[in-house]
Motif scaffolding. Sequence first.
Motif, PDB file in Angstrom:
ATOM      1  N   ARG A 106       0.842  -1.199   0.000  1.00  0.00           N
ATOM      2  CA  ARG A 106       0.000   0.000   0.000  1.00  0.00           C
ATOM      3  C   ARG A 106       0.883   1.258   0.000  1.00  0.00           C
ATOM      4  N   HIS A 107       1.920   1.262   0.841  1.00  0.00           N
ATOM      5  CA  HIS A 107       2.850   2.400   0.889  1.00  0.00           C
ATOM      6  C   HIS A 107       3.524   2.606  -0.464  1.00  0.00           C
ATOM      7  N   ALA A 108       3.942   1.528  -1.088  1.00  0.00           N
ATOM      8  CA  ALA A 108       4.674   1.630  -2.360  1.00  0.00           C
ATOM      9  C   ALA A 108       3.811   2.206  -3.473  1.00  0.00           C
ATOM     10  N   LYS A 109       2.541   1.906  -3.482  1.00  0.00           N
ATOM     11  CA  LYS A 109       1.655   2.425  -4.533  1.00  0.00           C
ATOM     12  C   LYS A 109       1.744   3.949  -4.591  1.00  0.00           C
ATOM     13  N   GLU A 110       1.708   4.588  -3.435  1.00  0.00           N
ATOM     14  CA  GLU A 110       1.806   6.046  -3.368  1.00  0.00           C
ATOM     15  C   GLU A 110       3.247   6.507  -3.582  1.00  0.00           C
ATOM     16  N   SER A 111       4.170   5.815  -2.958  1.00  0.00           N
ATOM     17  CA  SER A 111       5.576   6.202  -3.027  1.00  0.00           C
ATOM     18  C   SER A 111       6.141   6.108  -4.444  1.00  0.00           C
ATOM     19  N   GLY A 143      23.484   9.002 -18.287  1.00  0.00           N
ATOM     20  CA  GLY A 143      23.000  10.197 -18.952  1.00  0.00           C
ATOM     21  C   GLY A 143      24.196  11.127 -18.976  1.00  0.00           C
ATOM     22  N   LYS A 144      23.972  12.373 -18.703  1.00  0.00           N
ATOM     23  CA  LYS A 144      25.097  13.304 -18.594  1.00  0.00           C
ATOM     24  C   LYS A 144      25.962  12.937 -17.393  1.00  0.00           C
ATOM     25  N   THR A 145      25.334  12.380 -16.373  1.00  0.00           N
ATOM     26  CA  THR A 145      26.056  11.890 -15.200  1.00  0.00           C
ATOM     27  C   THR A 145      25.569  10.472 -14.910  1.00  0.00           C
ATOM     28  N   THR A 146      26.332   9.732 -14.156  1.00  0.00           N
ATOM     29  CA  THR A 146      25.904   8.394 -13.764  1.00  0.00           C
ATOM     30  C   THR A 146      24.931   8.527 -12.600  1.00  0.00           C
ATOM     31  N   GLU A 147      23.783   7.930 -12.759  1.00  0.00           N
ATOM     32  CA  GLU A 147      22.763   7.971 -11.720  1.00  0.00           C
ATOM     33  C   GLU A 147      22.269   6.556 -11.461  1.00  0.00           C
ATOM     34  N   HIS A 148      21.385   6.410 -10.483  1.00  0.00           N
ATOM     35  CA  HIS A 148      20.900   5.089 -10.105  1.00  0.00           C
ATOM     36  C   HIS A 148      19.396   5.101  -9.873  1.00  0.00           C
ATOM     37  N   ASN A 149      18.718   4.065 -10.363  1.00  0.00           N
ATOM     38  CA  ASN A 149      17.321   3.801 -10.040  1.00  0.00           C
ATOM     39  C   ASN A 149      17.327   2.720  -8.966  1.00  0.00           C
ATOM     40  N   ILE A 150      16.418   2.823  -8.023  1.00  0.00           N
ATOM     41  CA  ILE A 150      16.413   1.899  -6.890  1.00  0.00           C
ATOM     42  C   ILE A 150      15.003   1.367  -6.654  1.00  0.00           C
ATOM     43  N   VAL A 151      14.907   0.066  -6.369  1.00  0.00           N
ATOM     44  CA  VAL A 151      13.655  -0.558  -5.935  1.00  0.00           C
ATOM     45  C   VAL A 151      13.967  -1.396  -4.703  1.00  0.00           C
ATOM     46  N   ILE A 152      13.117  -1.288  -3.682  1.00  0.00           N
ATOM     47  CA  ILE A 152      13.277  -2.085  -2.465  1.00  0.00           C
ATOM     48  C   ILE A 152      12.101  -3.046  -2.375  1.00  0.00           C
ATOM     49  N   GLU A 153      12.427  -4.330  -2.210  1.00  0.00           N
ATOM     50  CA  GLU A 153      11.407  -5.375  -2.140  1.00  0.00           C
ATOM     51  C   GLU A 153      11.542  -6.122  -0.826  1.00  0.00           C
ATOM     52  N   GLY A 154      10.446  -6.187  -0.066  1.00  0.00           N
ATOM     53  CA  GLY A 154      10.427  -6.906   1.199  1.00  0.00           C
ATOM     54  C   GLY A 154       9.524  -8.118   1.129  1.00  0.00           C
ATOM     55  N   GLU A 155       9.278  -8.722   2.272  1.00  0.00           N
ATOM     56  CA  GLU A 155       8.420  -9.915   2.340  1.00  0.00           C
ATOM     57  C   GLU A 155       7.006  -9.653   1.843  1.00  0.00           C
ATOM     58  N   GLU A 156       6.517  -8.438   2.050  1.00  0.00           N
ATOM     59  CA  GLU A 156       5.152  -8.079   1.676  1.00  0.00           C
ATOM     60  C   GLU A 156       5.025  -7.644   0.223  1.00  0.00           C
ATOM     61  N   GLY A 157       6.149  -7.493  -0.483  1.00  0.00           N
ATOM     62  CA  GLY A 157       6.134  -7.036  -1.860  1.00  0.00           C
ATOM     63  C   GLY A 157       7.059  -5.847  -2.051  1.00  0.00           C
ATOM     64  N   ILE A 158       6.817  -5.093  -3.104  1.00  0.00           N
ATOM     65  CA  ILE A 158       7.627  -3.906  -3.387  1.00  0.00           C
ATOM     66  C   ILE A 158       7.323  -2.877  -2.306  1.00  0.00           C
ATOM     67  N   VAL A 159       8.375  -2.331  -1.679  1.00  0.00           N
ATOM     68  CA  VAL A 159       8.210  -1.378  -0.588  1.00  0.00           C
ATOM     69  C   VAL A 159       8.260   0.056  -1.103  1.00  0.00           C
ATOM     70  N   THR A 160       9.223   0.359  -1.949  1.00  0.00           N
ATOM     71  CA  THR A 160       9.361   1.703  -2.500  1.00  0.00           C
ATOM     72  C   THR A 160      10.352   1.676  -3.658  1.00  0.00           C
ATOM     73  N   GLY A 161      10.515   2.798  -4.275  1.00  0.00           N
ATOM     74  CA  GLY A 161      11.478   2.925  -5.366  1.00  0.00           C
ATOM     75  C   GLY A 161      11.829   4.382  -5.559  1.00  0.00           C
ATOM     76  N   LEU A 162      12.921   4.619  -6.249  1.00  0.00           N
ATOM     77  CA  LEU A 162      13.380   5.972  -6.492  1.00  0.00           C
ATOM     78  C   LEU A 162      14.049   6.022  -7.849  1.00  0.00           C
ATOM     79  N   LEU A 163      13.670   6.984  -8.657  1.00  0.00           N
ATOM     80  CA  LEU A 163      14.291   7.196  -9.961  1.00  0.00           C
ATOM     81  C   LEU A 163      15.214   8.397  -9.866  1.00  0.00           C
ATOM     82  N   LYS A 164      16.396   8.254 -10.379  1.00  0.00           N
ATOM     83  CA  LYS A 164      17.366   9.358 -10.406  1.00  0.00           C
ATOM     84  C   LYS A 164      17.888   9.531 -11.785  1.00  0.00           C
TER      85      LYS A 164
END
Length: 79
Positions: A14-19, A58-79
């Motif tokens: 539920r948190h990840a859907k919004e996050s 891209g112009k700089t090296t960046e990272h996309n992140i996804v965190i997955e726990g026991e309950e499913g995908i917890v959050t993610g971040l695009l950079k």
Amino acid sequence: MSEYITPNGRIPTRHAKESLLRHGFQELFDLVDDIIENYSRRTTQSDGATVYIQRTRGKTTEHNIVIEGEEGIVTGLLK
């Protein structure tokens, strides 16, 4: 079936859907699958959640992140 399940069947909490939306992911959440399946580095947090880090270029090296726990995908971040 939830509209938030990724194309490959991963279920955001539920948190990840919004996050994920707040952090720039689109509702199809296919990028979540891409990051998990094509990560550059994977690590485990102290709570047992898996952190998938995908290096992007891209112009700089960046990272996309996804965190997955026991309950499913917890959050993610695009950079």
